[in-house]
Design an enzyme around this catalytic site. Structure first.
Site, short mmCIF file in Angstrom:
data_model
loop_
_atom_site.label_atom_id
_atom_site.label_comp_id
_atom_site.label_asym_id
_atom_site.label_seq_id
_atom_site.Cartn_x
_atom_site.Cartn_y
_atom_site.Cartn_z
N GLY A 192 -4.56 -4.09 -3.86
CA GLY A 192 -5.51 -3.03 -4.18
C GLY A 192 -4.69 -1.82 -4.55
CG HIS A 193 -1.89 -1.98 -6.99
ND1 HIS A 193 -0.97 -2.55 -7.82
CD2 HIS A 193 -1.69 -2.52 -5.76
CE1 HIS A 193 -0.24 -3.42 -7.12
NE2 HIS A 193 -0.67 -3.43 -5.88
CE LYS A 216 2.35 -2.56 -4.32
NZ LYS A 216 2.17 -2.20 -2.89
CG ASP A 253 -1.91 -1.15 1.19
OD1 ASP A 253 -2.27 -1.59 0.09
OD2 ASP A 253 -2.29 -1.63 2.28
CD GLN A 288 0.56 -8.97 -2.49
OE1 GLN A 288 1.23 -9.63 -3.27
NE2 GLN A 288 -0.67 -8.59 -2.75
P1 GDP Z 1 -0.63 0.33 -3.59
O1 GDP Z 1 -1.27 -0.91 -3.12
O2 GDP Z 1 0.85 0.36 -3.32
O3 GDP Z 1 -0.93 0.67 -5.03
O4 GDP Z 1 -1.25 1.51 -2.71
P2 GDP Z 1 -2.79 1.71 -2.28
O5 GDP Z 1 -3.55 2.20 -3.45
O6 GDP Z 1 -3.30 0.50 -1.59
O7 GDP Z 1 -2.65 2.79 -1.15
C1 GDP Z 1 -2.11 4.04 -1.38
C2 GDP Z 1 -3.16 5.10 -1.01
O8 GDP Z 1 -2.52 6.36 -0.88
C3 GDP Z 1 -4.23 5.30 -2.07
O9 GDP Z 1 -5.43 5.66 -1.44
C4 GDP Z 1 -3.68 6.45 -2.90
O10 GDP Z 1 -4.71 7.19 -3.56
C5 GDP Z 1 -3.03 7.28 -1.84
N1 GDP Z 1 -1.83 8.05 -2.25
C6 GDP Z 1 -0.87 7.71 -3.13
N2 GDP Z 1 0.11 8.63 -3.15
C7 GDP Z 1 -0.25 9.58 -2.25
C8 GDP Z 1 0.37 10.78 -1.78
O11 GDP Z 1 1.46 11.15 -2.17
N3 GDP Z 1 -0.30 11.49 -0.82
C9 GDP Z 1 -1.50 11.09 -0.33
N4 GDP Z 1 -2.09 11.83 0.59
N5 GDP Z 1 -2.11 9.95 -0.75
C10 GDP Z 1 -1.48 9.21 -1.68
P1 IMO Z 2 -0.89 -4.15 -2.23
O1 IMO Z 2 -0.40 -4.73 -3.53
C1 IMO Z 2 -0.99 -4.57 2.10
C2 IMO Z 2 -1.34 -8.63 3.72
C3 IMO Z 2 -2.64 -9.02 4.40
C4 IMO Z 2 -2.12 -10.03 5.40
C5 IMO Z 2 -1.02 -10.74 4.64
C6 IMO Z 2 -1.45 -12.05 3.99
O2 IMO Z 2 -2.16 -3.42 -2.32
O3 IMO Z 2 0.21 -3.38 -1.57
P2 IMO Z 2 -2.99 -12.67 1.92
O4 IMO Z 2 -4.43 -12.36 1.65
O5 IMO Z 2 -2.03 -12.17 0.87
O6 IMO Z 2 -2.75 -14.13 2.24
O7 IMO Z 2 -2.66 -11.88 3.28
O8 IMO Z 2 -0.60 -9.85 3.62
N1 IMO Z 2 -1.48 -8.10 2.35
C7 IMO Z 2 -1.34 -6.82 2.00
N2 IMO Z 2 -1.11 -5.72 2.77
N3 IMO Z 2 -1.06 -4.44 0.78
C8 IMO Z 2 -1.27 -5.52 -0.01
O9 IMO Z 2 -1.23 -5.46 -1.37
C9 IMO Z 2 -1.45 -6.77 0.60
N4 IMO Z 2 -1.68 -8.02 0.14
C10 IMO Z 2 -1.69 -8.83 1.21
O10 IMO Z 2 -3.25 -7.92 5.02
O11 IMO Z 2 -1.52 -9.36 6.49
MG MG Z 3 -2.85 -1.54 -1.87
#
Ligand code: GDP
Ligand code: IMO
Ligand code: MG
Length: 429
Positions: A43-44, A19, A16, A225
């Site tokens: 979840g990207h 990416k 999270d 992840q």
């Molecule tokens: P990923 O799984 O690595 O793609 O990241 P996620 O989408 O799960 O989580 C990143 C969250 O931070 C999302 O809600 C993005 O919209 C938000 N985000 C990304 N870059 C920034 C930033 O520079 N500032 C803020 N405030 N939010 C950001």
């Molecule tokens: P992105 O790509 C954050 C965590 C789960 C749990 C552990 C194992 O959005 O960064 P699983 O369902 O994979 O067997 O769960 O890994 N986890 C993540 N945490 N971002 C993710 O993906 C994750 N994918 C799995 O919360 O602790």
């Molecule tokens: Mg994510």
């Protein structure tokens, strides 16, 4: 002709990191964007022009019409969730079938894998991993034990293969006395998902990638992840079930190690973790709550509260080493805009022992911090490094020195436009 390169963009902490946002920003520089590991546990989030998308299995390069996107052999895919995700994008006007190829070698997540995920978690009592419940662990386990079903299996005798595997799962669930579930509706949707997937190009993606590289095309491998959730190098057993590190790019796409170019390590200006497991920098006080609130730190997949804390240099340095990170990308810097002091974990301490190396067992370690002054400035409207307050520049330099790695991009907000390149990035242009 000069061969193309595979650059990797990897979450280097607990996922999270942002990416999706950066892959979307980088896509214009590449010919192909490919996911190499994980599945709908990811979840990207991508935000641009007032639109927001959360991608789970589909690569974040999908919004760029001319680019090929690949779900690689190292991924696991749930046909029903894939269908939902893809149809949302199609409804928004993106023609996926022309630009998304799926590896025949990727493994299928069955509805019963998801039940098994829940059953294994329930059996763990206090030691739950806190999985996303998407069947990730059982599907990768089955891949390793050579009993899984692959995308290519849907092309012949599929119903029989499915019935055999489902029957085995039902037996295991019965043995676990985990029988209180009904997957009738889920299974119907899943089978519709199988039919829907047949409309896509199910290919030998490793061969496509090999040919693309030979033609001088460049590939961006999108991590899922983060390194601390890697099955080998993360905080086992509180990890996911795939290799999320740069080594996983080679196995998860079928590309050779000498084709890897840049390795972008993406991290937040602070730390978060979702799910169980050791997290030495976790804050249980109002500072942690404040970071969660300002950063909207709630899971994109499950909606769970993300655990929050200060930046962890022990984890960062370990991840940079394991992945061979060449450039760092610091996200969500704006979330720290209002803090007087910003803390950084420089070591772990337990029973009188201090270490700066990631310990085998991260349970029970306390973080040792150094304090830096906050910048107390709104970063969200900034468009260049020249506008950065001195305290932010100092924070960046501090991390660069500690990690011996340049921070080339600083993100100051969730929108595509809120991305600041600190130096002219000359890669893949
Ligand atoms: P990923 O799984 O690595 O793609 O990241 P996620 O989408 O799960 O989580 C990143 C969250 O931070 C999302 O809600 C993005 O919209 C938000 N985000 C990304 N870059 C920034 C930033 O520079 N500032 C803020 N405030 N939010 C950001
Ligand atoms: P992105 O790509 C954050 C965590 C789960 C749990 C552990 C194992 O959005 O960064 P699983 O369902 O994979 O067997 O769960 O890994 N986890 C993540 N945490 N971002 C993710 O993906 C994750 N994918 C799995 O919360 O602790
Ligand atoms: Mg994510």
């Amino acid at each position: 002709m000069k061969k193309g390169k595979v650059d990797a963009l990897l979450g280097i902490v607990f996922g999270d990191e942002g990416k999706g946002k950066v892959v979307d920003c980088f896509t214009p520089r590449y010919d192909v964007v490919a996911r190499f590991a994980g599945g709908p546990n990811a979840g990207h989030t991508i935000i641009f022009e007032g639109k927001k998308f959360v991608l789970r299995s589909i690569p974040s390069g999908i919004f760029d019409e001319g680019k090929l996107n690949i779900i690689g052999n190292g991924c696991v895919i749930a046909p029903d969730l894939f269908m939902q995700e893809a149809q949302e994008l199609e409804a928004a006007g993106y023609d996926l079938k022309s630009r998304l190829h799926i590896s025949k070698r990727a493994h299928l997540i069955l509805p019963t894998h998801r039940v098994l995920d829940r059953a294994y978690e329930a059996a763990k009592g206090k030691n739950k991993v806190g999985t996303t419940g998407k069947g990730i662990g059982p599907t990768y386990s089955e891949k390793a034990s050579r009993t899984g079903l692959r995308v290519g299996d849907i092309l012949a005798d599929f119903q029989q293969k499915y019935a055999t595997l489902k029957a085995r799962h039902m037996q295991v669930l019965q043995d676990l006395h985990y029988t209180d579930f009904d997957i009738t509706e889920e299974e119907k949707l899943w089978m519709q998902g199988i039919e829907y997937m047949r409309e896509f190009q199910l290919t030998d993606t490793e061969i496509e990638l090999g040919k693309a590289l030979a033609e001088g095309k460049n590939v961006l491998a999108e991590g899922a992840q983060g390194t601390m959730l890697d099955i080998d190098h993360g905080t086992y057993p509180f990890v996911s079930s795939s290799n999320t590190v740069s080594g996983g790019v080679c196995t998860g796409l079928g590309v050779a190690p000498n084709s890897i170019g840049e390795v972008f390590g993406i991290f937040k200006a602070y730390s978060t973790r979702v799910g169980s497991g050791p997290f030495p920098v976790e804050l249980f006080d109002e500072t942690g709550d404040k970071i969660r609130e300002i950063g909207h730190e709630y899971g994109a997949v499950t909606g769970r509260n993300r655990r929050c804390g200060w930046l962890d240099l022990v984890a960062l340095k370990y991840a940079i080493m394991i992945n061979g990170v060449t450039q760092l990308i610091m996200m969500k810097s704006d979330v720290l805009d209002t803090f007087d002091t910003i803390r950084v974990c420089v070591a772990y301490q337990k029973d009188g022992v201090t270490t700066t190396d990631m310990p085998y067992d991260t349970e029970g370690w306390q973080a040792v911090y150094e304090d830096l002054p906050g910048w107390k400035t709104d970063l969200t409207q900034m468009t260049s490094e020249a506008q950065f307050p001195q305290q932010l520049k100092d924070y960046i330099t501090y991390i660069e020195k500690a990690t011996s790695t340049p921070i080339t991009i600083v993100s100051v907000g969730p929108d595509r436009a809120q991305t600041i390149e600190r130096m002219a990035l000359d890669f893949r242009l």
